[in-house]
Design an enzyme around this catalytic site. Structure first.
Site, PDB file in Angstrom:
ATOM      1  CG  ASP A 454      -5.991 -31.900   0.948  1.00 35.16           C
ATOM      2  OD1 ASP A 454      -5.924 -33.097   1.159  1.00 35.16           O
ATOM      3  OD2 ASP A 454      -5.374 -31.039   1.589  1.00 35.16           O
ATOM      4  CG  ASP A 779      -2.420 -32.609   4.884  1.00 30.84           C
ATOM      5  OD1 ASP A 779      -3.019 -33.610   5.303  1.00 30.84           O
ATOM      6  OD2 ASP A 779      -2.993 -31.611   4.442  1.00 30.84           O
TER       7      ASP A 779
END
Length: 1167
Positions: A454, A779
């Site tokens: 990320d 996620d």
């Protein structure tokens, strides 16, 4: 449909002293109430209790102020309603572990041999001293020696006891460490509650019935409760109901919130009504934990009628809920094959085991044949009945020698080395901010070839600040002066930010003088609130004026909307909605924009394009994240349909666009460079827009100038990889991912698609090993799919942590690099141990075998072999498995899945040292007595006293092993084997300790160890020969490996071609090929981590269909453990069927291979 809370009762929740636990409802009542759902629950709530407000009254709590936090009150609540804590499953006692260690086949064989030997030594047959019997081996023992006959058997038993205790102690300490780790994960889990009107975070275990808890997107609910106030709340209850659709919660339709469920969007407050074992999850856990025995019965019942064993999915997916039950946490990884290393080790162990079995069988046969032919053939003796016991004694001696050859051949130290190495690494990784949840993740990390990270918080500092703004037709490059902005625009900005953000986000004064203000809650919202403060305005005043109860409707932020909107009822009867979100998304919905006079003017498509070019792109190119603030007024005449979002979120008026900076962490560019040097590709997957992402990627060093890397947006990415039907095409994906470095504006599904695509890809010579970082609820799938999932410890939601393998406690990318280093270190430690272990094994087996064949008696006695084997094994695994990692590990490429465990260089070392050792030992064996001028120890009769000759052989052997242990510290052919040896105190202690023990054994071991004391000069010779190992090691280093083409490597991963057809289950497409790699070894590894030889026999059983003795021994457990596997697996992705006609054993293989049997969360499944 208002969310306003009705009048709350003013009295606070302090239980007055004179009430004795008289809450208005009992625990059982509440518990039964919580079992109701939706309409039924609403009806009961209103009929029996008169609404949620009255429930609060009865529980003596205030919906606004919460509990008083008075300790006596809290204690009383705990007594009446229980604690929010589920007692963990009892740990195995030390005795249970001892019993498990005793199940080992080789040890059982040794025990039997020892007992027979003991029995025979006490049994003196009549006519035992008959001339005709015992002479064949040179004179029967005299009286004194007859008494000592029992010693060998007793010594073998004693050494077996030591092995068992060591093994059991290791398992016990591993379990203890594991529990410590779990409780640490638990202590870190906090939840937000309101007490005395203050919002505070308390550990989940301290929540009591009557607490008012604040819930928000991404939370894992820690207790059952009833909704008091909610905004657009949607809950994923699949962990309890199995229904994957998100359930909408509201006061009037379904106010029941259950522990263990995930908040997927929205926010709200609830009053806690049931905690711990009385909550819905707790009830399920108490059922599950009702007893292992019942569980097995349940599983048997759960087989469907046609005899197809389904993997039952127990309700274990909500594990992070209450506290202590994490121990029970079976590793719930969906379809993720077990680690590379374990697959390789299992195959290697099985190969070694087979070779050992063969050698020991041949040894016994040769000894027996030689004896029989010599006694009855050459010397032509008759078989006399009274001589039988003596002959049997000889046969038992031969059998014991055979067993010792087997014991030495099988590297029991291997599972120990793996366990120690992993446990040690995990402990040390804690210091490097890696909280490892699944043991094998740390080793898999060493093989990682790709990291999908990320951006926010991992590569950047996650400390957001507004640095540019576009307000009233003016682009300010720094924060504008409050005077420069019109009051009415300023007012809109303040209201739009203060009201349209979670009330849990706030900015607090700095902890230290002169520090930065603390940001609490969502960081982007904190940046906007900071912007309001920079404009010298106060957001808290606005929030006090409009408390959360007054918000009419909230559309919370989620990954699909990428925006958030809040609706208020205006004083004139209409509604006003404030929105904020990603600028390209909100601007598309804007039809007007405020000009410099604060008046709305029309905002056309071409105006928007111009604004994107002139304002948004320049901001993005500086790596800023652009957020647009907008509003819309609805007339009073008709209430709009709030459920049709697209209608509502259109026709907006843009107030301002701000650019938020999130600076790159200073240590990240360096860490990324290390990754690239180590052969790991770093890719950035972010929800930000492509220009921002590209700018940050360049700053981090993910994108290097002058290289043709791809930066794609999610939409474009999907267009390129999907066919007309919208299915992902692997060939298309294979063209893209090798060059892809940045994926911007990506949805969680894009992340999952990318990870799955890279893992499934067959491009390149080996399968990629992918690590992924994630923090959001969305996620979860990508974290589970990846080989190693990293969750953020600070910013991560509970859902992400649940799905991950490792939690980064400092959210920092550099910690991932540390994890890679540790992972590689584990792999190297095990290779070092193997190199040492196999040299010992090769030499000991050959010495025992040839010695036995030539001199009728193994030069290394059973007890000596056990000492060499066990102490060397156990201690060497301790010494070599705890080498600390060095930066040099990051200078090589990852090993990959197919690289053999034992490289050519290692094979060269093993064979080279074996040659030296064998030469020395055979020289000493056949010529030692002349060199040292002592009596020969060869052809000694049964029970003769130990000789100096054989003691020297044994002592020299051990000395050579000791010095070779130092050689084993390097496996890549480095010359300096002493490098940084002082950094590993355990290694030094072990080497010196073994040396001391050896002196004691030789000088005082006497009969049990078959040793007689040596003189000083003999000792010096032994040590001198040992030091020769180090010099010989230098000689081996000079021989280039490239010239030794004939050397074979060993311990490969399994290639696809080798997988036999019939072992594939029907749902092959569900299982990655890589999973199938481990099909054969996998079960063995899991169940057998306590010992490897057991595995050898299991395999043997599978192959021969339980025709052998060991087969019969092992068959029972393998069927039982099939039920264990079925019971423990919770694999949401698919159900594996093992066909009806397969034998129990093969279906156990299928069950175990189709989904890794969940062990004690460390990846080892104790049988």
């Amino acid at each position: 449909m208002t969310n306003n809370v009705a009048d709350h009762h003013p009295g606070n929740s302090v239980a007055e002293g004179n009430h004795e636990g008289d809450f208005g409802c009992s625990m059982v009542e509440l518990r039964n109430f919580m079992e109701l759902r939706s309409a039924e629950a609403v009806a009961r709530l209103n009929d029996s209790y008169g609404g949620v407000q009255n429930v609060c009254k009865r529980l003596k709590t205030s919906p606004v102020e919460g509990l008083s936090g008075n300790p006596t009150d809290l204690e009383k609540r705990r007594q009446v309603f229980g604690q929010n804590f589920i007692p963990p499953k009892k740990a195995k006692t030390f005795l249970q572990l001892v019993w498990e260690a005793l199940q080992d086949v080789t040890l059982i064989i040794l025990e039997i041999a020892a007992i027979i030997s003991l029995g025979l030594s006490f049994y003196h047959p009549p006519g035992g001293d008959n001339e005709l019997c015992g002479q064949s081996s040179g004179g029967v023992e005299d009286e004194g020696e007859a008494q000592a006959g029992w010693i060998e058997g007793a010594a073998i038993l004693f050494s077996v006891i030591i092995v068992v205790l060591v093994t059991a102690f290791n398992d016990w300490s591993k379990e203890k460490q594991f529990r410590g780790l779990q409780s640490r994960i638990e202590q870190e889990q906090k939840f937000t509650v309101i007490r005395k009107g203050q919002v505070i975070q308390i550990p989940v275990a301290e929540i009591v019935v009557g607490d008012i808890a604040q819930i928000k997107y991404g939370d894992l609910l820690p207790a059952d409760g009833i909704l008091i106030q909610g905004n657009d709340l949607k809950i994923d209850e699949s962990s309890l109901t199995g229904e994957s659709d998100h359930v909408k919660k509201s006061m009037d339709k379904d106010p029941m919130l259950l522990s263990g469920t995930h908040v997927m969007e929205g926010s709200g407050r609830m009053v806690v009504t049931a905690v711990g074992i009385n909550s819905q999850t707790g009830i399920i856990f108490t059922l599950l934990g009702a007893g292992e025995g019942d569980e097995e019965k349940k599983v048997k019942k759960a087989k469907t009628q046609d005899g197809v064993a389904l993997e039952i999915q127990p309700l274990k997916s909500q594990e992070g809920v209450e506290n202590e039950e994490k121990e029970k946490k079976k590793v719930k990884v969906p379809k993720k094959e077990k680690s590379v290393l374990q697959g390789k080790l299992t195959r290697l162990a099985v190969q070694i085991g087979k070779a050992g079995l063969l050698m020991s069988a041949i040894t016994v046969i040769i000894l027996v044949l030689y004896f029989v032919i010599d006694t009855f053939g050459v010397q032509k003796r008759p078989w006399l009945a009274e001589c039988t016991p003596i002959y049997i004694q000889y046969f038992v001696k031969f059998f014991i020698i055979g067993v010792t050859v087997l014991v030495v051949a099988v590297p029991e130290g291997l599972p120990l080395a793996v366990t120690i190495s992993l446990a040690y690494s995990v402990k040390k990784m804690m210091k490097d901010n890696n909280l490892v949840r699944h043991l094998d993740a740390c080793e898999t990390m060493g093989n990682a070839t790709a990291i999908c990270s990320d951006k926010t918080g991992t590569l950047t500092m996650n400390r957001m600040t507004v640095v540019q703004a576009y307000v009233g037709d003016t682009h300010y490059r720094q924060i504008p002066d409050p005077e420069a902005i019109l009051p009415k625009i300023l007012d809109l900005i303040v209201h739009g930010v203060a009201i349209n953000s979670a009330y849990t986000s706030k900015i607090l004064p700095p902890e230290k003088e002169g520090g930065l203000p603390r940001q609490v809650g969502n960081k982007t919202e904190c940046a906007l609130l900071g912007f309001v403060l920079d404009l010298k305005q106060d957001y808290q005043a606005v929030r006090n004026e409009v408390p959360e109860e007054k918000l009419y409707k909230v559309y919370t932020f989620n990954s699909v909307r990428k925006s958030m909107s809040t609706v208020l009822r205006s004083s004139g009867g209409g509604f006003r909605m404030y929105s904020k979100g990603a600028s390209e998304i909100i601007l598309r919905k804007c039809t007007k924009i405020l000009d410099k006079n604060g008046e709305p003017r029309v905002f056309k498509v071409k105006d928007r394009d111009e604004m994107v070019k002139k304002v948004i792109e320049p901001m993005a190119c500086h790596g800023l994240r652009t957020i647009c603030l907008a509003f819309r007024d609805f007339p009073a005449d008709a209430e709009p349909d709030w459920d049709s979002e697209n209608e509502i979120l259109s026709d907006l008026t843009c107030i301002a666009v701000v650019g938020i900076e999130d600076p790159v962490r200073p240590e990240v560019p360096d860490a990324i460079l290390k990754c690239q040097r180590a052969g790991i590709t770093v890719r950035m997957v972010t929800g930000d827009n492509i220009n921002t992402a590209r700018a940050i990627a360049t700053k981090c060093g993910i994108l290097l100038p002058g290289e043709d890397f791809l930066c794609l947006e999610g939409k474009e990415f999907n267009r390129l990889i999907r066919n007309e039907k919208g299915e992902v095409e692997q060939e298309q994906l294979d063209k893209i991912w090798p060059k892809l470095r940045v994926l911007a504006r990506s949805s969680p599904t894009d992340k999952h698609t990318l990870v799955k695509g890279i893992i499934d890809s067959t491009v390149g010579d080996q399968r990629q090993v992918v690590a992924v970082t994630g923090d959001g609820t969305n996620d979860g799938p990508a974290l589970k799919k990846a080989d190693v999932g990293f969750a953020m410890g600070i910013a991560g939601t509970d859902v992400a942590k649940e799905a991950s393998d490792i939690i980064l406690t400092d959210d920092n990318f550099t910690s991932i690099v540390k994890a890679v280093m540790w992972g590689r270190n584990v792999y190297d430690s095990i290779s070092k141990f193997l190199q040492f272990q196999l040299t010992v094994n090769v030499v000991a087996v050959i010495v025992a075998f040839t010695g036995a064949c030539i001199t009728q008696d193994s030069p290394l006695k059973a007890v000596q072999m056990l000492w060499v084997n066990l102490i060397m094994d156990t201690f060497a695994s301790l010494a070599l498995a705890t080498e600390p990692p060095s930066e040099s590990l990051l200078l090589r490429k990852p090993y990959g899945r197919n690289k053999p465990l034992i490289s050519r260089t290692m094979m060269k070392n093993i064979l080279g040292h074996a040659v030296y050792q064998l030469t020395i030992i055979f020289t000493l064996l056949f010529a030692g007595e002349k060199f040292f001028d002592i009596d020969s120890g060869r052809n000694a009769p049964l029970h003769s006293p130990p000789t100096e000759h054989y003691t020297i052989v044994f002592n020299t052997f051990v000395m050579m092993q000791l010095f070779n242990e130092i050689n084993a510290r390097k496996i890549h052919g480095e010359r300096n084997v002493f490098e940084a040896i002082y950094r590993n105190p355990i290694f030094c202690t072990v080497v010196l300790g073994t040396f001391a023990a050896q002196i004691i054994i030789v000088e005082f071991g006497g009969k049990p160890f078959s040793c007689s004391g040596l003189t000083l000069s003999q000792w010096f010779w032994c040590i001198f020969i040992g030091v020769g190992e180090l010099l010989w090691g230098q000689l081996i280093c000079t021989v280039p490996t490239s010239h030794l083409k004939f050397l074979k490597e060993a311990g490969h991963g399994i290639t696809k071609e080798e997988i036999p057809e019939e072992e594939l289950p029907e749902d092959v497409d569900e299982i990655d090929h890589a999973e199938m790699e481990l099909r054969r070894g996998q079960i063995l590894w899991f169940r057998g981590l306590n010992r490897i030889q057991t595995q050898m026999d299991v395999v043997y059983t599978f192959q021969t269909g339980a025709s052998s003795l060991q087969g019969a021994l092992r068959r029972q457990p393998s069927i039982v453990s099939q039920h264990h596997d079925v019971k423990n697996v919770s694999s949401p992705t698919h159900v594996a069927l093992s066909s009806v006609n397969s034998t129990p054993t093969t279906s156990a293989v299928a069950a175990a291979a189709a989904s890794p049997p969940a062990g004690n969360q460390s990846g080892e499944c104790v049988p």
